[in-house]
Design a protein around this motif. Structure first.
Motif, short mmCIF file in Angstrom:
data_model
loop_
_atom_site.label_atom_id
_atom_site.label_comp_id
_atom_site.label_asym_id
_atom_site.label_seq_id
_atom_site.Cartn_x
_atom_site.Cartn_y
_atom_site.Cartn_z
N ALA A 33 42.61 -9.95 -53.62
CA ALA A 33 41.71 -11.10 -53.75
C ALA A 33 40.30 -10.71 -53.33
CB ALA A 33 42.22 -12.27 -52.91
N HIS A 34 40.19 -9.88 -52.29
CA HIS A 34 38.88 -9.38 -51.84
C HIS A 34 38.18 -8.65 -52.99
CE1 HIS A 34 36.23 -7.44 -48.64
NE2 HIS A 34 36.00 -6.68 -49.70
N ASN A 35 38.92 -7.74 -53.65
CA ASN A 35 38.34 -6.97 -54.75
C ASN A 35 37.92 -7.88 -55.90
OD1 ASN A 35 38.85 -4.68 -53.25
ND2 ASN A 35 40.68 -4.10 -54.41
N ASP A 36 38.76 -8.86 -56.23
CA ASP A 36 38.44 -9.79 -57.32
C ASP A 36 37.19 -10.60 -57.00
OD1 ASP A 36 40.62 -8.95 -58.78
OD2 ASP A 36 41.87 -10.68 -58.28
N LEU A 37 37.11 -11.10 -55.77
CA LEU A 37 35.94 -11.90 -55.39
C LEU A 37 34.69 -11.03 -55.33
CD1 LEU A 37 34.68 -14.58 -54.61
CD2 LEU A 37 35.41 -14.17 -52.24
N PHE A 38 34.82 -9.81 -54.82
CA PHE A 38 33.67 -8.89 -54.79
C PHE A 38 33.15 -8.65 -56.20
CE2 PHE A 38 31.65 -4.73 -54.94
CZ PHE A 38 30.75 -4.81 -53.88
N GLN A 39 34.06 -8.45 -57.13
CA GLN A 39 33.68 -8.24 -58.53
C GLN A 39 32.96 -9.47 -59.08
OE1 GLN A 39 36.68 -6.49 -61.11
NE2 GLN A 39 36.21 -8.01 -62.68
#
Length: 164
Positions: A33-39
């Motif tokens: 979820a962190h990676n998705d939100l960062f993207q």
């Protein structure tokens, strides 16, 4: 002109990307979820970059875009992040790994902050980033007086969570 815009964006974003990582950590509970939100934050900052007029510091403007992105995505009942395919974006951000070893002692605080509502989370986050009330009010689009009142209430809620 587009190359200069892209070059300036990459320089500004890479210098301030920890803002996005910190917001991701605040609003997500796992690495995926962190990676998705960062993207998604990266995409939103890029899409809005031509509108950045320089009236405030880039970091203040980026806080606002990143917080608005996180809040709007996580207010949805599904709490799933809808993202674009990263390859659709013309640029590539050189992302550095987020090292949270320095923040191990803050895990209890982050766990408590996760229990706050979205606006209180944003207030506490900006406070922990040592942002002055003027910048907090600009970032959140509220008056300085309102920011101080909301901050006092958010601190009280946090105290009650940490010391039941």
């Amino acid at each position: 002109m587009h190359k200069d815009l892209e070059k300036n964006f990459l320089a500004d974003f890479e210098k301030n990307q920890n803002i996005a990582h910190k917001i991701c950590r605040l609003y997500t509970t796992n690495q995926s979820a962190h990676n998705d939100l960062f993207q998604e934050i990266t995409i939103q900052v890029w899409k809005n970059y031509p509108k950045f007029r320089g009236d405030s510091k880039f970091s203040t403007w980026m806080y606002r875009v990143a917080l608005n992105t996180a809040i709007s995505l996580y207010r949805k009942s599904t709490r799933k992040v809808k993202t674009q395919d990263f390859s659709d974006v013309a640029f590539k951000v050189k992302a550095t790994d987020y090292d949270d070893t320095e923040e191990v002692q803050l895990k209890a605080l982050y766990k408590a902050v996760h229990q706050l509502n979205d606006i209180d989370k944003a207030l506490i986050f900006l406070y922990l980033e040592d942002k002055p009330y003027k910048e907090i009010s600009e970032t959140l689009g509220i008056s300085s007086v309102n920011a101080r009142v909301k901050m006092n209430r958010a601190k009280e809620k946090l105290k009650n969570i940490l010391n039941p």
